[in-house]
Design a protein around this motif. Structure first.
Motif, PDB file in Angstrom:
ATOM      1  N   LEU A  45      57.487  39.479  28.906  1.00  0.00           N
ATOM      2  CA  LEU A  45      57.413  40.216  30.158  1.00  0.00           C
ATOM      3  C   LEU A  45      56.774  41.581  29.980  1.00  0.00           C
ATOM      4  O   LEU A  45      56.447  42.244  30.956  1.00  0.00           O
ATOM      5  CB  LEU A  45      58.819  40.370  30.754  1.00  0.00           C
ATOM      6  N   GLY A  46      56.620  42.000  28.725  1.00  0.00           N
ATOM      7  CA  GLY A  46      56.049  43.309  28.463  1.00  0.00           C
ATOM      8  C   GLY A  46      57.144  44.353  28.305  1.00  0.00           C
ATOM      9  O   GLY A  46      58.339  44.071  28.344  1.00  0.00           O
ATOM     10  N   GLY A  47      56.723  45.591  28.110  1.00  0.00           N
ATOM     11  CA  GLY A  47      57.668  46.691  27.914  1.00  0.00           C
ATOM     12  C   GLY A  47      57.520  47.292  26.530  1.00  0.00           C
ATOM     13  O   GLY A  47      57.064  46.639  25.592  1.00  0.00           O
ATOM     14  N   LEU A 102      35.758  33.391  31.190  1.00  0.00           N
ATOM     15  CA  LEU A 102      36.996  32.997  30.522  1.00  0.00           C
ATOM     16  C   LEU A 102      37.884  34.212  30.310  1.00  0.00           C
ATOM     17  O   LEU A 102      37.438  35.360  30.388  1.00  0.00           O
ATOM     18  CB  LEU A 102      36.671  32.356  29.165  1.00  0.00           C
ATOM     19  N   ARG A 103      39.144  33.925  30.031  1.00  0.00           N
ATOM     20  CA  ARG A 103      40.045  35.021  29.670  1.00  0.00           C
ATOM     21  C   ARG A 103      40.833  34.629  28.431  1.00  0.00           C
ATOM     22  O   ARG A 103      41.148  33.461  28.198  1.00  0.00           O
ATOM     23  CB  ARG A 103      40.989  35.388  30.807  1.00  0.00           C
ATOM     24  N   GLY A 104      41.124  35.613  27.621  1.00  0.00           N
ATOM     25  CA  GLY A 104      41.897  35.407  26.405  1.00  0.00           C
ATOM     26  C   GLY A 104      42.567  36.708  26.011  1.00  0.00           C
ATOM     27  O   GLY A 104      42.543  37.679  26.764  1.00  0.00           O
ATOM     28  N   GLU A 128      46.210  42.035  24.210  1.00  0.00           N
ATOM     29  CA  GLU A 128      45.806  42.477  25.537  1.00  0.00           C
ATOM     30  C   GLU A 128      44.841  41.467  26.158  1.00  0.00           C
ATOM     31  O   GLU A 128      43.998  40.883  25.475  1.00  0.00           O
ATOM     32  CB  GLU A 128      45.140  43.850  25.449  1.00  0.00           C
ATOM     33  N   LEU A 129      44.957  41.295  27.474  1.00  0.00           N
ATOM     34  CA  LEU A 129      44.134  40.333  28.193  1.00  0.00           C
ATOM     35  C   LEU A 129      42.691  40.817  28.255  1.00  0.00           C
ATOM     36  O   LEU A 129      42.420  41.983  28.552  1.00  0.00           O
ATOM     37  CB  LEU A 129      44.677  40.138  29.608  1.00  0.00           C
ATOM     38  N   GLU A 130      41.761  39.916  27.968  1.00  0.00           N
ATOM     39  CA  GLU A 130      40.339  40.226  28.034  1.00  0.00           C
ATOM     40  C   GLU A 130      39.597  39.137  28.807  1.00  0.00           C
ATOM     41  O   GLU A 130      39.965  37.966  28.741  1.00  0.00           O
ATOM     42  CB  GLU A 130      39.732  40.336  26.628  1.00  0.00           C
ATOM     43  N   TYR A 131      38.554  39.548  29.525  1.00  0.00           N
ATOM     44  CA  TYR A 131      37.689  38.614  30.234  1.00  0.00           C
ATOM     45  C   TYR A 131      36.291  38.665  29.621  1.00  0.00           C
ATOM     46  O   TYR A 131      35.828  39.722  29.181  1.00  0.00           O
ATOM     47  CB  TYR A 131      37.590  38.975  31.720  1.00  0.00           C
ATOM     48  N   GLY A 183      40.235  37.693  38.610  1.00  0.00           N
ATOM     49  CA  GLY A 183      39.614  38.051  37.335  1.00  0.00           C
ATOM     50  C   GLY A 183      38.520  39.090  37.491  1.00  0.00           C
ATOM     51  O   GLY A 183      38.068  39.406  38.593  1.00  0.00           O
ATOM     52  N   ARG A 184      38.093  39.618  36.359  1.00  0.00           N
ATOM     53  CA  ARG A 184      37.014  40.606  36.364  1.00  0.00           C
ATOM     54  C   ARG A 184      36.063  40.305  35.211  1.00  0.00           C
ATOM     55  O   ARG A 184      36.306  39.404  34.414  1.00  0.00           O
ATOM     56  CB  ARG A 184      37.576  42.021  36.264  1.00  0.00           C
ATOM     57  N   ASN A 185      35.001  41.067  35.135  1.00  0.00           N
ATOM     58  CA  ASN A 185      33.940  40.747  34.187  1.00  0.00           C
ATOM     59  C   ASN A 185      34.194  41.240  32.762  1.00  0.00           C
ATOM     60  O   ASN A 185      33.407  40.951  31.863  1.00  0.00           O
ATOM     61  CB  ASN A 185      32.592  41.282  34.690  1.00  0.00           C
ATOM     62  N   GLY A 186      35.260  41.980  32.550  1.00  0.00           N
ATOM     63  CA  GLY A 186      35.570  42.442  31.198  1.00  0.00           C
ATOM     64  C   GLY A 186      34.859  43.718  30.801  1.00  0.00           C
ATOM     65  O   GLY A 186      35.033  44.215  29.678  1.00  0.00           O
ATOM     66  N   GLN A 187      34.065  44.274  31.708  1.00  0.00           N
ATOM     67  CA  GLN A 187      33.405  45.555  31.445  1.00  0.00           C
ATOM     68  C   GLN A 187      34.377  46.701  31.717  1.00  0.00           C
ATOM     69  O   GLN A 187      35.326  46.553  32.482  1.00  0.00           O
ATOM     70  CB  GLN A 187      32.171  45.704  32.351  1.00  0.00           C
ATOM     71  N   PRO A 188      34.190  47.861  31.090  1.00  0.00           N
ATOM     72  CA  PRO A 188      35.106  48.986  31.299  1.00  0.00           C
ATOM     73  C   PRO A 188      35.079  49.491  32.739  1.00  0.00           C
ATOM     74  O   PRO A 188      34.023  49.498  33.375  1.00  0.00           O
ATOM     75  CB  PRO A 188      34.592  50.054  30.327  1.00  0.00           C
ATOM     76  N   TYR A 189      36.239  49.887  33.221  1.00  0.00           N
ATOM     77  CA  TYR A 189      36.354  50.433  34.574  1.00  0.00           C
ATOM     78  C   TYR A 189      36.091  51.937  34.536  1.00  0.00           C
ATOM     79  O   TYR A 189      36.723  52.669  33.764  1.00  0.00           O
ATOM     80  CB  TYR A 189      37.748  50.162  35.144  1.00  0.00           C
ATOM     81  N   VAL A 190      35.159  52.397  35.356  1.00  0.00           N
ATOM     82  CA  VAL A 190      34.825  53.818  35.443  1.00  0.00           C
ATOM     83  C   VAL A 190      35.055  54.265  36.887  1.00  0.00           C
ATOM     84  O   VAL A 190      34.347  53.815  37.794  1.00  0.00           O
ATOM     85  CB  VAL A 190      33.359  54.077  35.045  1.00  0.00           C
TER      86      VAL A 190
END
Length: 378
Positions: A40-42, A122-124, A130-133, A196-203
């Motif tokens: 569950l995280g934490g 894809l996601r892994g 940590e989740l990555e796309y 989902g998202r493209n896996g690029q950094p969010y700015v």
């Protein structure tokens, strides 16, 4: 994190404990349907709450409480949860479920596509869990096309268009919020959910405007960003594409009175659902939000209530970072755009048996000053 007493939760006496118990029951139903052993995280320093098994006795006790009084509901929380103060200043923003004009067919002023998730996205999980796309490129897992590449037409002809919008700015705000409502020309609504998202950094676009000296830091909020982009269409795409992150959507079934589904898998509840950094606060955990300070207009604000960790976001990073879901409509949009407040955050950790937590009886904080423990400067 430091254990504290319930008396440290400003306003706890006046909460709607019966409603809070109802939300715990819903969360327990969700936890029961997760795959066995799902984390569950934490924070790793927390003694309980990171695994499904840590909730078993709590959920059994909640399920047994039928027709409970407000006093009994309050006693349930005080028996089965231990509050922990996050020992650094918390920072809160808000988000909402936006509504934008759209068409299901391209034509006229509707020329900006809303894309569904590409089949090869894809996601892994990386080595940190940590989740990555991304997608495979020559046997190497890489981020998917960035915003500029997608804007340039890399996804055209793949049948991914869900709908068409009037403006790339409308698309940006849908993607920033992670969900939305499309208002069609005939008045009907279509609901979108994150896929989902493209896996690029969010700015953040506000950061781009400040770095380019196009806006002052103190002037940045959702409305000022939208206004600037509308006034400067010749520069808008350059600013938008400085954020390479791109979010994909799917059509969802819900009513106009329901919130979108958060990352925890439950519909978000206005002013009760909180997006958190899962590395520090696990899904399902009750989180006491305590805000005291000035809002974007310089007005003094105090706001304290229980929320629940039910969502996450690419810009929600760090202990004490919270993004409060505020609902839908113009009022929710206004409050979300203005919300940039500091305060405190207390995480309520579920206990394996009633009363086993380290609860200071006098309500003081063990090992920290009760007056602004761990506060940092703005």
């Amino acid at each position: 994190m430091t254990p504290v007493g319930f008396s440290y939760l400003s306003g706890w006496d006046h909460e709607d404990h019966t409603a809070l118990l109802g939300m715990v029951k819903l969360e327990c139903q969700r936890i029961a349907h997760l795959p066995e052993g799902a984390p569950l995280g934490g924070a790793s320093t927390l003694p309980y709450g990171r695994q499904m098994k840590d909730w078993q006795n709590v959920c059994a006790a909640a399920s047994a409480m039928q027709g409970s009084s407000a006093t009994q509901a309050r006693q349930f929380f005080e028996s089965w949860f231990q509050p922990y103060l996050i020992n650094q200043q918390a920072f809160y923003t808000g988000y909402y479920d936006p509504e934008v004009s759209a068409s299901l067919t391209q034509g006229g002023e509707y020329q900006i596509p809303v894309y569904g998730r590409p089949k090869d996205l894809l996601r892994g999980r990386n080595e940190k869990g940590e989740l990555e796309y991304g997608h495979w490129v020559n046997s190497v897992f890489r981020p998917y096309d960035d915003r500029a590449t997608i804007d340039g037409g890399s996804l055209q002809g793949k049948g991914l268009e869900i709908a068409w919008l009037k403006s790339p700015v409308d698309l940006l705000f849908l993607q920033t919020q992670g969900s939305g409502r499309l208002r069609l020309p005939d008045g009907q609504q279509v609901f979108l959910g994150y896929d989902g998202r493209n896996g690029q950094p969010y700015v953040p676009i506000g950061r781009v405007l400040v770095q380019r000296r196009l806006m002052k830091t103190e002037d940045v909020d959702a409305q000022s960003i939208r206004d600037w982009l509308a006034r400067n269409p010749d520069q808008a795409m350059s600013v938008l594409e400085a954020n390479p992150s791109y979010v994909f959507f799917r059509r969802t079934q819900r009513t106009a009175d329901e919130g979108p589904t958060g990352a925890f898998g439950l519909p978000l509840t206005p002013q009760r659902s909180l997006a958190v950094d899962k590395r520090f606060v696990g899904y399902g955990m009750p989180v006491w939000v305590d805000i005291s300070g000035k809002d974007a207009q310089g007005r003094f604000v105090t706001w304290s209530r229980m929320t629940f960790a039910q969502d996450t976001g690419s810009d929600i990073r760090g202990a004490g970072r919270g993004d409060l879901f505020l609902g839908w409509g113009d009022r929710a949009a206004k409050i979300a755009g203005d919300m940039k407040n500091y305060g405190r955050m207390m995480v309520l950790v579920p206990l394996p048996a009633p009363g086993v937590g380290d609860v200071p009886q006098d309500g003081t904080v063990a090992g920290a000053s009760a007056a602004g423990a761990g506060q940092t400067s703005r």
